[in-house]
Design a protein around this motif. Structure first.
Motif, PDB file in Angstrom:
ATOM      1  N   SER A 186      74.018  -9.520 -62.144  1.00 43.60           N
ATOM      2  CA  SER A 186      74.558  -9.638 -60.793  1.00 43.60           C
ATOM      3  C   SER A 186      73.835 -10.746 -60.022  1.00 43.60           C
ATOM      4  CB  SER A 186      74.399  -8.313 -60.049  1.00 43.60           C
ATOM      5  OG  SER A 186      73.021  -8.043 -59.809  1.00 43.60           O
ATOM      6  N   GLU A 187      74.417 -11.174 -58.921  1.00 42.16           N
ATOM      7  CA  GLU A 187      73.782 -12.199 -58.086  1.00 42.16           C
ATOM      8  C   GLU A 187      72.413 -11.743 -57.572  1.00 42.16           C
ATOM      9  OE1 GLU A 187      76.093 -14.020 -55.045  1.00 42.16           O
ATOM     10  OE2 GLU A 187      77.811 -14.407 -56.354  1.00 42.16           O
ATOM     11  N   PRO A 188      72.271 -10.495 -57.073  1.00 42.07           N
ATOM     12  CA  PRO A 188      70.939 -10.050 -56.649  1.00 42.07           C
ATOM     13  C   PRO A 188      69.932 -10.053 -57.791  1.00 42.07           C
ATOM     14  CG  PRO A 188      72.624  -8.637 -55.706  1.00 42.07           C
ATOM     15  CD  PRO A 188      73.312  -9.510 -56.699  1.00 42.07           C
ATOM     16  N   GLU A 189      70.369  -9.658 -58.987  1.00 41.39           N
ATOM     17  CA  GLU A 189      69.470  -9.693 -60.144  1.00 41.39           C
ATOM     18  C   GLU A 189      69.064 -11.123 -60.473  1.00 41.39           C
ATOM     19  OE1 GLU A 189      70.666  -5.923 -62.972  1.00 41.39           O
ATOM     20  OE2 GLU A 189      72.080  -7.597 -62.860  1.00 41.39           O
ATOM     21  N   GLN A 190      70.038 -12.018 -60.470  1.00 44.90           N
ATOM     22  CA  GLN A 190      69.739 -13.417 -60.761  1.00 44.90           C
ATOM     23  C   GLN A 190      68.720 -13.976 -59.758  1.00 44.90           C
ATOM     24  OE1 GLN A 190      70.429 -15.522 -63.117  1.00 44.90           O
ATOM     25  NE2 GLN A 190      72.341 -14.986 -64.130  1.00 44.90           N
ATOM     26  N   ALA A 191      68.919 -13.700 -58.482  1.00 41.60           N
ATOM     27  CA  ALA A 191      68.015 -14.209 -57.457  1.00 41.60           C
ATOM     28  C   ALA A 191      66.610 -13.619 -57.622  1.00 41.60           C
ATOM     29  CB  ALA A 191      68.566 -13.885 -56.071  1.00 41.60           C
ATOM     30  N   HIS A 192      66.533 -12.328 -57.889  1.00 41.73           N
ATOM     31  CA  HIS A 192      65.243 -11.667 -58.063  1.00 41.73           C
ATOM     32  C   HIS A 192      64.505 -12.220 -59.283  1.00 41.73           C
ATOM     33  CE1 HIS A 192      62.193  -8.552 -58.082  1.00 41.73           C
ATOM     34  NE2 HIS A 192      62.546  -8.187 -59.302  1.00 41.73           N
ATOM     35  N   PHE A 193      65.209 -12.350 -60.392  1.00 37.94           N
ATOM     36  CA  PHE A 193      64.581 -12.851 -61.614  1.00 37.94           C
ATOM     37  C   PHE A 193      64.130 -14.307 -61.444  1.00 37.94           C
ATOM     38  CE2 PHE A 193      67.379  -9.717 -64.158  1.00 37.94           C
ATOM     39  CZ  PHE A 193      66.456  -8.703 -63.938  1.00 37.94           C
ATOM     40  N   ALA A 194      64.941 -15.116 -60.768  1.00 35.73           N
ATOM     41  CA  ALA A 194      64.580 -16.520 -60.551  1.00 35.73           C
ATOM     42  C   ALA A 194      63.324 -16.635 -59.701  1.00 35.73           C
ATOM     43  CB  ALA A 194      65.739 -17.261 -59.891  1.00 35.73           C
ATOM     44  N   GLU A 195      63.212 -15.783 -58.693  1.00 31.21           N
ATOM     45  CA  GLU A 195      62.025 -15.800 -57.827  1.00 31.21           C
ATOM     46  C   GLU A 195      60.774 -15.463 -58.633  1.00 31.21           C
ATOM     47  OE1 GLU A 195      59.992 -16.201 -54.118  1.00 31.21           O
ATOM     48  OE2 GLU A 195      62.089 -16.632 -54.610  1.00 31.21           O
ATOM     49  N   GLY A 242      59.839 -23.261 -72.110  1.00 31.47           N
ATOM     50  CA  GLY A 242      61.137 -22.615 -72.005  1.00 31.47           C
ATOM     51  C   GLY A 242      61.233 -21.763 -70.749  1.00 31.47           C
ATOM     52  N   PHE A 243      62.447 -21.603 -70.252  1.00 34.53           N
ATOM     53  CA  PHE A 243      62.698 -20.861 -69.015  1.00 34.53           C
ATOM     54  C   PHE A 243      63.943 -20.022 -69.265  1.00 34.53           C
ATOM     55  CE2 PHE A 243      63.588 -21.001 -64.238  1.00 34.53           C
ATOM     56  CZ  PHE A 243      62.403 -20.381 -63.872  1.00 34.53           C
ATOM     57  N   ALA A 244      63.780 -18.696 -69.341  1.00 32.78           N
ATOM     58  CA  ALA A 244      64.910 -17.869 -69.767  1.00 32.78           C
ATOM     59  C   ALA A 244      64.786 -16.438 -69.258  1.00 32.78           C
ATOM     60  CB  ALA A 244      64.993 -17.849 -71.294  1.00 32.78           C
ATOM     61  N   HIS A 245      65.914 -15.759 -69.229  1.00 31.63           N
ATOM     62  CA  HIS A 245      65.923 -14.332 -68.929  1.00 31.63           C
ATOM     63  C   HIS A 245      65.303 -13.563 -70.091  1.00 31.63           C
ATOM     64  CE1 HIS A 245      68.385 -14.461 -65.305  1.00 31.63           C
ATOM     65  NE2 HIS A 245      69.242 -15.270 -65.913  1.00 31.63           N
ATOM     66  N   ASP A 246      64.741 -12.404 -69.798  1.00 33.34           N
ATOM     67  CA  ASP A 246      64.214 -11.537 -70.853  1.00 33.34           C
ATOM     68  C   ASP A 246      65.297 -11.150 -71.858  1.00 33.34           C
ATOM     69  OD1 ASP A 246      61.277 -10.755 -70.185  1.00 33.34           O
ATOM     70  OD2 ASP A 246      62.303 -10.611 -68.264  1.00 33.34           O
ATOM     71  N   THR A 291      59.607 -15.998 -68.756  1.00 30.34           N
ATOM     72  CA  THR A 291      60.721 -15.157 -68.337  1.00 30.34           C
ATOM     73  C   THR A 291      60.326 -14.504 -67.012  1.00 30.34           C
ATOM     74  OG1 THR A 291      60.013 -13.035 -69.285  1.00 30.34           O
ATOM     75  CG2 THR A 291      61.051 -14.612 -70.804  1.00 30.34           C
ATOM     76  N   PRO A 292      61.224 -13.762 -66.377  1.00 29.62           N
ATOM     77  CA  PRO A 292      60.854 -13.089 -65.132  1.00 29.62           C
ATOM     78  C   PRO A 292      59.688 -12.111 -65.279  1.00 29.62           C
ATOM     79  CG  PRO A 292      63.228 -13.195 -65.332  1.00 29.62           C
ATOM     80  CD  PRO A 292      62.681 -13.680 -66.630  1.00 29.62           C
ATOM     81  N   ALA A 346      60.263 -15.615 -61.963  1.00 34.37           N
ATOM     82  CA  ALA A 346      59.961 -16.615 -62.995  1.00 34.37           C
ATOM     83  C   ALA A 346      59.482 -17.931 -62.384  1.00 34.37           C
ATOM     84  CB  ALA A 346      61.192 -16.853 -63.860  1.00 34.37           C
ATOM     85  N   SER A 347      59.998 -18.275 -61.218  1.00 32.29           N
ATOM     86  CA  SER A 347      59.602 -19.532 -60.577  1.00 32.29           C
ATOM     87  C   SER A 347      58.132 -19.525 -60.184  1.00 32.29           C
ATOM     88  CB  SER A 347      60.480 -19.796 -59.344  1.00 32.29           C
ATOM     89  OG  SER A 347      61.818 -20.028 -59.728  1.00 32.29           O
ATOM     90  N   HIS A 348      57.653 -18.399 -59.670  1.00 37.34           N
ATOM     91  CA  HIS A 348      56.234 -18.305 -59.317  1.00 37.34           C
ATOM     92  C   HIS A 348      55.352 -18.435 -60.563  1.00 37.34           C
ATOM     93  CE1 HIS A 348      56.242 -17.445 -55.004  1.00 37.34           C
ATOM     94  NE2 HIS A 348      57.353 -16.757 -55.204  1.00 37.34           N
ATOM     95  N   ALA A 349      55.776 -17.804 -61.653  1.00 36.23           N
ATOM     96  CA  ALA A 349      55.004 -17.896 -62.892  1.00 36.23           C
ATOM     97  C   ALA A 349      55.009 -19.315 -63.444  1.00 36.23           C
ATOM     98  CB  ALA A 349      55.573 -16.926 -63.930  1.00 36.23           C
ATOM     99  N   MET A 350      56.163 -19.975 -63.383  1.00 35.76           N
ATOM    100  CA  MET A 350      56.253 -21.350 -63.880  1.00 35.76           C
ATOM    101  C   MET A 350      55.421 -22.298 -63.023  1.00 35.76           C
ATOM    102  SD  MET A 350      57.500 -23.493 -66.132  1.00 35.76           S
ATOM    103  CE  MET A 350      58.986 -22.842 -66.906  1.00 35.76           C
ATOM    104  N   LEU A 351      55.479 -22.136 -61.713  1.00 33.00           N
ATOM    105  CA  LEU A 351      54.691 -22.995 -60.834  1.00 33.00           C
ATOM    106  C   LEU A 351      53.204 -22.844 -61.138  1.00 33.00           C
ATOM    107  CD1 LEU A 351      54.548 -24.970 -58.464  1.00 33.00           C
ATOM    108  CD2 LEU A 351      54.452 -22.991 -56.929  1.00 33.00           C
TER     109      LEU A 351
END
Length: 213
Positions: free
Chosen positions: A36-45, A177-181, A202-203, A47-52
């Motif tokens: 879902s869109e909320p899941e996508q937004a939550h997972f991106a947030e 790599g940057f991916a969903h679990d 991943t997230p 994973a982005s902190h971990a990648m940064l």
């Protein structure tokens, strides 16, 4: 809900291997598109902190990313974080004269984008904004599926395998790599040209595969 990990089909490079890869792509793409869109937004947030954190740790100044497509883990939040840190962001575009290869161009808030033949947004061609792959510190790498050994499966075009073919001998650009679990499978049927990843985020996890290389 994460899909059941697909089993590895043991075979030589053949029609059976090709069909196995096709099945994996179909299942994983469906799984990530179902988020879902909320899941996508939550997972991106997450994973982005971990990648940064990883990008900051290696003091990268030039980072290539991609614009999210087809249910991929979102990159826009990460791009904004990098801009805020003064880190240069680059996007890939299809090479106009060398089929199967990528160019990388600077991406800022004012960059003009256009859709390519694959219906993916990319910067308009401007050689003044171009950077050579060996000048990139990190390539945040898209993928369809990955396994526990850091093997990566893309969409089948080989664009990133060509870009990253010599990264290990040069030490850069470092691919992460940057991916969903839900994109992990038990094992991937690999070809000799497939470039494994040294790290994947991943997230929920930061996975280091350097011991597998």
């Amino acid at each position: 809900m994460e899909p059941e990990l697909l089993k590895h089909v043991t075979c030589s490079p053949s029609k059976a291997a090709s069909e196995s890869r096709k099945a994996i792509r179909h299942q994983i793409r469906s799984a990530r598109r179902s988020l879902s869109e909320p899941e996508q937004a939550h997972f991106a947030e997450q994973a982005s902190h971990a990648m940064l954190a990883e990008i900051t740790k290696i003091k990268a100044k030039n980072v290539a990313l991609y614009l999210t497509n087809d249910g991929e883990l979102g990159t826009q939040r990460l791009i904004e974080m990098l801009w805020e840190q003064g880190i240069n962001v680059y996007l890939p575009r299809l090479h106009p004269f060398s089929k199967g290869n990528l160019l990388f161009l600077a991406y800022t808030r004012s960059t003009s984008l256009q859709q390519n033949s694959l219906k993916i947004w990319e910067p308009k061609l401007d050689i003044t904004q171009m950077i050579q792959p060996h000048q990139l510190d990190v390539v945040v790498t898209p993928l369809v599926a990955f396994d526990a050994d850091g093997n990566r499966m893309g969409m089948g075009g080989g664009f990133y395998d060509r870009t990253l073919a010599n990264w290990a001998s040069r030490g850069k650009p470092y691919p992460i790599g940057f991916a969903h679990d839900c994109q992990q499978v038990s094992a991937l049927p690999c070809e000799h040209w497939d470039v494994p990843l040294p790290m994947l985020i991943t997230p929920s996890r930061v996975l280091n595969f350097e011991h597998c290389l």
